[in-house]
Design a protein around this motif. Structure first.
Motif, PDB file in Angstrom:
ATOM      1  N   CYS A 165       0.848  -1.189   0.000  1.00  0.00           N
ATOM      2  CA  CYS A 165       0.000   0.000   0.000  1.00  0.00           C
ATOM      3  C   CYS A 165       0.884   1.240   0.000  1.00  0.00           C
ATOM      4  O   CYS A 165       1.788   1.356   0.842  1.00  0.00           O
ATOM      5  CB  CYS A 165      -0.915  -0.012   1.222  1.00  0.00           C
ATOM      6  SG  CYS A 165      -1.904   1.492   1.369  1.00  0.00           S
ATOM      7  N   PRO A 166       0.675   2.228  -0.911  1.00  0.00           N
ATOM      8  CA  PRO A 166       1.501   3.436  -0.912  1.00  0.00           C
ATOM      9  C   PRO A 166       1.223   4.350   0.265  1.00  0.00           C
ATOM     10  O   PRO A 166       1.989   5.269   0.519  1.00  0.00           O
ATOM     11  CB  PRO A 166       1.109   4.108  -2.243  1.00  0.00           C
ATOM     12  CG  PRO A 166      -0.273   3.628  -2.520  1.00  0.00           C
ATOM     13  CD  PRO A 166      -0.323   2.226  -1.986  1.00  0.00           C
ATOM     14  N   ASN A 167       0.141   4.096   1.028  1.00  0.00           N
ATOM     15  CA  ASN A 167      -0.216   4.979   2.132  1.00  0.00           C
ATOM     16  C   ASN A 167       0.317   4.463   3.466  1.00  0.00           C
ATOM     17  O   ASN A 167       0.983   5.189   4.190  1.00  0.00           O
ATOM     18  CB  ASN A 167      -1.733   5.142   2.184  1.00  0.00           C
ATOM     19  CG  ASN A 167      -2.170   6.088   3.289  1.00  0.00           C
ATOM     20  OD1 ASN A 167      -1.487   7.069   3.580  1.00  0.00           O
ATOM     21  ND2 ASN A 167      -3.298   5.829   3.905  1.00  0.00           N
ATOM     22  N   CYS A 168       0.018   3.167   3.796  1.00  0.00           N
ATOM     23  CA  CYS A 168       0.421   2.619   5.086  1.00  0.00           C
ATOM     24  C   CYS A 168       1.428   1.483   4.972  1.00  0.00           C
ATOM     25  O   CYS A 168       1.777   0.873   5.975  1.00  0.00           O
ATOM     26  CB  CYS A 168      -0.817   2.141   5.845  1.00  0.00           C
ATOM     27  SG  CYS A 168      -1.666   0.752   5.039  1.00  0.00           S
ATOM     28  N   GLU A 169       1.886   1.151   3.716  1.00  0.00           N
ATOM     29  CA  GLU A 169       2.870   0.093   3.465  1.00  0.00           C
ATOM     30  C   GLU A 169       2.389  -1.278   3.933  1.00  0.00           C
ATOM     31  O   GLU A 169       3.165  -2.149   4.288  1.00  0.00           O
ATOM     32  CB  GLU A 169       4.202   0.445   4.134  1.00  0.00           C
ATOM     33  CG  GLU A 169       4.827   1.710   3.605  1.00  0.00           C
ATOM     34  CD  GLU A 169       6.195   1.992   4.229  1.00  0.00           C
ATOM     35  OE1 GLU A 169       6.826   2.971   3.821  1.00  0.00           O
ATOM     36  OE2 GLU A 169       6.624   1.220   5.102  1.00  0.00           O
ATOM     37  N   HIS A 170       1.104  -1.458   3.930  1.00  0.00           N
ATOM     38  CA  HIS A 170       0.546  -2.757   4.295  1.00  0.00           C
ATOM     39  C   HIS A 170       0.670  -3.718   3.107  1.00  0.00           C
ATOM     40  O   HIS A 170       0.434  -3.331   1.957  1.00  0.00           O
ATOM     41  CB  HIS A 170      -0.924  -2.590   4.705  1.00  0.00           C
ATOM     42  CG  HIS A 170      -1.577  -3.884   5.088  1.00  0.00           C
ATOM     43  ND1 HIS A 170      -1.365  -4.504   6.300  1.00  0.00           N
ATOM     44  CD2 HIS A 170      -2.437  -4.676   4.406  1.00  0.00           C
ATOM     45  CE1 HIS A 170      -2.071  -5.616   6.346  1.00  0.00           C
ATOM     46  NE2 HIS A 170      -2.735  -5.738   5.212  1.00  0.00           N
ATOM     47  N   GLN A 171       1.009  -4.965   3.380  1.00  0.00           N
ATOM     48  CA  GLN A 171       1.157  -5.965   2.324  1.00  0.00           C
ATOM     49  C   GLN A 171      -0.208  -6.552   1.988  1.00  0.00           C
ATOM     50  O   GLN A 171      -0.857  -7.175   2.836  1.00  0.00           O
ATOM     51  CB  GLN A 171       2.127  -7.066   2.778  1.00  0.00           C
ATOM     52  CG  GLN A 171       3.552  -6.578   3.026  1.00  0.00           C
ATOM     53  CD  GLN A 171       4.223  -6.109   1.747  1.00  0.00           C
ATOM     54  OE1 GLN A 171       3.951  -6.654   0.662  1.00  0.00           O
ATOM     55  NE2 GLN A 171       5.095  -5.113   1.846  1.00  0.00           N
ATOM     56  N   ASN A 172      -0.649  -6.321   0.758  1.00  0.00           N
ATOM     57  CA  ASN A 172      -1.946  -6.810   0.302  1.00  0.00           C
ATOM     58  C   ASN A 172      -1.733  -7.937  -0.711  1.00  0.00           C
ATOM     59  O   ASN A 172      -0.729  -7.964  -1.443  1.00  0.00           O
ATOM     60  CB  ASN A 172      -2.748  -5.683  -0.350  1.00  0.00           C
ATOM     61  CG  ASN A 172      -3.094  -4.581   0.627  1.00  0.00           C
ATOM     62  OD1 ASN A 172      -4.105  -4.661   1.310  1.00  0.00           O
ATOM     63  ND2 ASN A 172      -2.242  -3.557   0.697  1.00  0.00           N
TER      64      ASN A 172
END
Length: 252
Positions: free
Chosen positions: A4-11
Protein backbone atom coordinates in the motif's frame (compact mmCIF):
# COMPACT_ATOMS: atom_id res chain seq x y z
CA UNK A 1 1.84 -9.07 -2.71
CA UNK A 2 1.04 -5.37 -3.40
CA UNK A 3 2.43 -2.77 -0.96
CA UNK A 4 0.00 0.00 0.00
CA UNK A 5 1.50 3.44 -0.91
CA UNK A 6 -0.22 4.98 2.13
CA UNK A 7 0.42 2.62 5.09
CA UNK A 8 2.87 0.09 3.46
CA UNK A 9 0.55 -2.76 4.30
CA UNK A 10 1.16 -5.97 2.32
CA UNK A 11 -1.95 -6.81 0.30
CA UNK A 12 -2.55 -9.97 -1.80
CA UNK A 13 -2.11 -9.86 -5.57
CA UNK A 14 -5.20 -8.69 -7.40
CA UNK A 15 -6.44 -6.51 -4.50
CA UNK A 16 -8.05 -3.23 -5.63
CA UNK A 17 -7.87 -1.31 -2.34
CA UNK A 18 -5.80 -1.68 0.84
CA UNK A 19 -7.49 -3.99 3.30
CA UNK A 20 -6.04 -1.97 6.23
CA UNK A 21 -6.64 1.71 5.29
CA UNK A 22 -8.84 1.29 2.13
CA UNK A 23 -6.49 3.35 -0.05
CA UNK A 24 -6.79 2.47 -3.81
CA UNK A 25 -3.87 0.26 -4.81
CA UNK A 26 -1.80 0.69 -8.02
CA UNK A 27 -2.79 -1.70 -10.81
CA UNK A 28 -0.75 -3.43 -13.51
CA UNK A 29 -0.67 -1.74 -16.94
CA UNK A 30 1.31 -2.50 -20.09
CA UNK A 31 4.28 -0.39 -21.16
CA UNK A 32 3.48 1.61 -24.29
CA UNK A 33 6.93 0.85 -25.73
CA UNK A 34 7.71 -2.80 -25.04
CA UNK A 35 4.37 -4.09 -23.70
CA UNK A 36 5.80 -5.39 -20.42
CA UNK A 37 3.48 -5.13 -17.35
CA UNK A 38 4.32 -2.45 -14.79
CA UNK A 39 2.52 -0.67 -11.92
CA UNK A 40 0.30 2.27 -12.83
CA UNK A 41 2.25 4.58 -10.48
CA UNK A 42 5.65 3.73 -12.03
CA UNK A 43 7.62 6.57 -13.67
CA UNK A 44 9.77 4.48 -16.04
CA UNK A 45 9.53 0.99 -17.48
CA UNK A 46 11.95 -1.34 -15.72
CA UNK A 47 12.36 -3.42 -18.93
CA UNK A 48 13.11 -0.85 -21.65
CA UNK A 49 13.56 2.36 -19.63
CA UNK A 50 10.85 4.23 -21.52
CA UNK A 51 8.83 6.86 -19.67
CA UNK A 52 5.43 5.80 -18.32
CA UNK A 53 2.88 6.15 -21.15
CA UNK A 54 0.36 7.88 -18.91
CA UNK A 55 2.70 10.58 -17.55
CA UNK A 56 1.74 13.82 -19.29
CA UNK A 57 3.23 17.26 -19.20
CA UNK A 58 1.34 19.98 -17.49
CA UNK A 59 0.45 23.13 -19.30
CA UNK A 60 0.26 26.55 -17.80
CA UNK A 61 -2.47 28.96 -18.60
CA UNK A 62 -1.54 32.17 -20.32
CA UNK A 63 -1.37 35.08 -17.98
CA UNK A 64 -4.17 37.46 -18.42
CA UNK A 65 -3.33 40.92 -19.81
CA UNK A 66 -2.90 43.60 -17.11
CA UNK A 67 -5.59 46.24 -16.83
CA UNK A 68 -4.98 49.45 -18.81
CA UNK A 69 -3.37 52.30 -16.84
CA UNK A 70 -5.63 55.13 -15.77
CA UNK A 71 -5.88 58.10 -18.16
CA UNK A 72 -7.37 61.53 -17.97
CA UNK A 73 -10.42 60.29 -19.87
CA UNK A 74 -11.40 57.63 -17.28
CA UNK A 75 -10.56 59.66 -14.12
CA UNK A 76 -13.75 61.28 -12.81
CA UNK A 77 -13.62 65.03 -12.33
CA UNK A 78 -13.63 66.20 -8.74
CA UNK A 79 -16.86 67.77 -7.64
CA UNK A 80 -16.87 71.44 -6.72
CA UNK A 81 -16.36 72.14 -2.98
CA UNK A 82 -19.40 73.17 -0.94
CA UNK A 83 -19.88 76.91 -0.40
CA UNK A 84 -18.57 78.36 2.90
CA UNK A 85 -21.10 79.11 5.62
CA UNK A 86 -22.52 82.66 5.72
CA UNK A 87 -24.61 84.59 8.12
CA UNK A 88 -27.70 83.82 6.06
CA UNK A 89 -27.44 80.06 6.44
CA UNK A 90 -26.37 79.94 10.12
CA UNK A 91 -29.43 79.34 12.33
CA UNK A 92 -30.01 81.82 15.11
CA UNK A 93 -29.33 80.52 18.59
CA UNK A 94 -32.40 79.82 20.60
CA UNK A 95 -33.11 81.85 23.70
CA UNK A 96 -31.75 80.35 26.96
CA UNK A 97 -34.22 78.65 29.30
CA UNK A 98 -35.54 80.73 32.20
CA UNK A 99 -33.80 80.30 35.57
CA UNK A 100 -35.56 78.12 38.14
CA UNK A 101 -37.84 79.89 40.61
CA UNK A 102 -39.61 78.90 43.76
CA UNK A 103 -42.79 78.39 41.81
CA UNK A 104 -41.39 75.74 39.48
CA UNK A 105 -39.22 73.88 42.06
CA UNK A 106 -41.11 70.81 43.32
CA UNK A 107 -41.47 70.46 47.04
CA UNK A 108 -39.34 67.78 48.58
CA UNK A 109 -41.24 64.71 49.49
CA UNK A 110 -41.42 63.63 53.08
CA UNK A 111 -38.61 61.25 54.13
CA UNK A 112 -39.47 57.57 54.42
CA UNK A 113 -40.31 56.33 57.90
CA UNK A 114 -37.50 54.64 59.80
CA UNK A 115 -37.53 50.85 59.87
CA UNK A 116 -39.32 49.26 62.77
CA UNK A 117 -39.67 45.73 64.05
CA UNK A 118 -43.04 45.48 62.30
CA UNK A 119 -41.73 46.18 58.78
CA UNK A 120 -38.38 44.37 59.02
CA UNK A 121 -38.72 40.88 57.48
CA UNK A 122 -37.58 38.01 59.58
CA UNK A 123 -34.33 36.50 58.44
CA UNK A 124 -34.75 33.22 56.65
CA UNK A 125 -32.86 30.15 57.71
CA UNK A 126 -29.39 29.83 56.12
CA UNK A 127 -29.19 27.60 53.03
CA UNK A 128 -27.77 24.13 53.57
CA UNK A 129 -24.08 23.71 52.71
CA UNK A 130 -23.37 22.31 49.23
CA UNK A 131 -22.86 18.60 49.02
CA UNK A 132 -19.28 17.82 48.04
CA UNK A 133 -19.01 16.10 44.67
CA UNK A 134 -16.93 12.94 44.43
CA UNK A 135 -13.56 13.54 42.88
CA UNK A 136 -13.27 12.36 39.30
CA UNK A 137 -10.96 9.50 38.63
CA UNK A 138 -7.57 10.76 37.50
CA UNK A 139 -7.23 7.85 35.11
CA UNK A 140 -9.85 6.63 32.68
CA UNK A 141 -9.99 2.88 32.29
CA UNK A 142 -9.74 1.81 28.67
CA UNK A 143 -12.39 -0.61 27.45
CA UNK A 144 -11.07 -3.58 25.54
CA UNK A 145 -12.94 -4.95 22.55
CA UNK A 146 -14.22 -8.51 22.77
CA UNK A 147 -14.60 -10.41 19.50
CA UNK A 148 -17.01 -13.31 19.19
CA UNK A 149 -18.68 -15.58 16.63
CA UNK A 150 -22.45 -16.08 16.82
CA UNK A 151 -23.42 -19.53 15.54
CA UNK A 152 -26.47 -18.92 13.36
CA UNK A 153 -27.93 -22.45 13.48
CA UNK A 154 -28.01 -22.70 17.30
CA UNK A 155 -27.80 -18.99 18.30
CA UNK A 156 -24.69 -19.85 20.36
CA UNK A 157 -22.08 -17.17 21.05
CA UNK A 158 -18.45 -18.30 20.91
CA UNK A 159 -15.98 -15.72 22.22
CA UNK A 160 -12.56 -15.61 20.58
CA UNK A 161 -9.71 -16.30 23.03
CA UNK A 162 -7.95 -13.11 24.13
CA UNK A 163 -4.20 -12.71 24.15
CA UNK A 164 -3.66 -14.82 20.99
CA UNK A 165 -2.38 -13.31 17.76
CA UNK A 166 -3.46 -16.39 15.74
CA UNK A 167 -6.63 -18.33 16.60
CA UNK A 168 -6.87 -21.77 14.96
CA UNK A 169 -10.43 -22.76 14.01
CA UNK A 170 -11.26 -26.41 13.43
CA UNK A 171 -11.63 -29.72 15.23
CA UNK A 172 -9.29 -31.68 17.52
CA UNK A 173 -6.25 -33.12 15.75
CA UNK A 174 -2.66 -34.19 16.44
CA UNK A 175 -0.94 -31.48 14.37
CA UNK A 176 -2.43 -28.09 15.33
CA UNK A 177 -4.98 -28.28 18.19
CA UNK A 178 -7.80 -25.77 17.58
CA UNK A 179 -8.15 -22.69 19.76
CA UNK A 180 -11.81 -22.51 18.69
CA UNK A 181 -13.27 -26.04 18.65
CA UNK A 182 -16.43 -26.41 16.52
CA UNK A 183 -16.67 -30.19 16.76
CA UNK A 184 -19.70 -30.02 19.08
CA UNK A 185 -21.83 -28.00 16.62
CA UNK A 186 -24.41 -29.60 14.29
CA UNK A 187 -23.12 -30.62 10.83
CA UNK A 188 -19.53 -30.09 11.95
CA UNK A 189 -18.46 -32.96 9.67
CA UNK A 190 -18.16 -30.39 6.81
CA UNK A 191 -15.48 -28.56 8.82
CA UNK A 192 -11.87 -29.69 8.43
CA UNK A 193 -9.71 -30.44 11.44
CA UNK A 194 -7.36 -27.63 10.37
CA UNK A 195 -9.81 -25.29 8.64
CA UNK A 196 -9.11 -21.53 9.11
CA UNK A 197 -7.05 -19.04 11.12
CA UNK A 198 -8.29 -15.76 12.62
CA UNK A 199 -5.47 -13.24 13.13
CA UNK A 200 -5.61 -10.36 15.62
CA UNK A 201 -3.37 -7.48 14.53
CA UNK A 202 -3.67 -4.60 17.03
CA UNK A 203 -7.43 -5.03 17.37
CA UNK A 204 -8.04 -5.64 13.64
CA UNK A 205 -9.18 -9.18 12.85
CA UNK A 206 -8.49 -11.12 9.63
CA UNK A 207 -9.63 -14.63 8.60
CA UNK A 208 -7.69 -16.93 6.28
CA UNK A 209 -8.49 -20.39 4.91
CA UNK A 210 -5.51 -22.67 5.62
CA UNK A 211 -6.36 -25.42 3.15
CA UNK A 212 -9.75 -26.78 4.23
CA UNK A 213 -11.46 -29.54 2.25
CA UNK A 214 -14.82 -27.82 1.78
CA UNK A 215 -13.68 -24.18 1.74
CA UNK A 216 -14.48 -21.01 3.68
CA UNK A 217 -17.13 -18.50 2.55
CA UNK A 218 -17.38 -14.82 3.53
CA UNK A 219 -20.78 -13.21 2.90
CA UNK A 220 -21.61 -16.11 0.52
CA UNK A 221 -18.36 -15.56 -1.46
CA UNK A 222 -15.60 -18.18 -1.45
CA UNK A 223 -12.35 -17.15 0.24
CA UNK A 224 -9.42 -18.51 -1.83
CA UNK A 225 -6.82 -20.40 0.23
CA UNK A 226 -3.89 -18.16 1.13
CA UNK A 227 -5.99 -14.98 0.89
CA UNK A 228 -7.25 -13.28 3.99
CA UNK A 229 -10.30 -11.09 4.62
CA UNK A 230 -10.58 -8.26 7.14
CA UNK A 231 -13.51 -9.03 9.40
CA UNK A 232 -16.05 -6.35 10.22
CA UNK A 233 -19.07 -6.60 12.55
CA UNK A 234 -21.90 -8.38 10.73
CA UNK A 235 -19.70 -10.40 8.34
CA UNK A 236 -21.14 -13.88 7.66
CA UNK A 237 -18.63 -16.74 7.87
CA UNK A 238 -19.50 -20.20 6.54
CA UNK A 239 -17.17 -23.13 7.24
CA UNK A 240 -17.70 -25.68 4.49
CA UNK A 241 -20.23 -25.94 1.69
CA UNK A 242 -23.98 -25.74 2.00
CA UNK A 243 -24.02 -22.91 4.62
CA UNK A 244 -24.46 -25.54 7.35
CA UNK A 245 -21.95 -24.19 9.89
CA UNK A 246 -22.38 -20.42 9.81
CA UNK A 247 -21.19 -17.64 12.12
CA UNK A 248 -21.70 -13.86 12.35
CA UNK A 249 -18.65 -11.85 13.45
CA UNK A 250 -19.35 -9.48 16.36
CA UNK A 251 -17.42 -6.87 18.38
CA UNK A 252 -18.49 -5.64 21.80
Amino acid sequence: MITCPNCEHQNPDGAIQCEACFTPLPQLVNCGNCGQPLLSNATFCGECGAAHPFKGSTTTEESSSPPPPPTSSNIPESSSPPPPPTSSNIPESSSPPPPPTSSNIPESSSPPPPPTSSNIPESSSPPPPPTPKPAANARTQLQTQTASLLHVQTDTKLELPQGLDIIHVGKPNDQIPPDLDVSGLPDSDVVSRIHADIRNEAGIFYIEDVGSSNGTYINYNVLPPGNRHRLRPGDRISLGKGDLVTFVFQLS
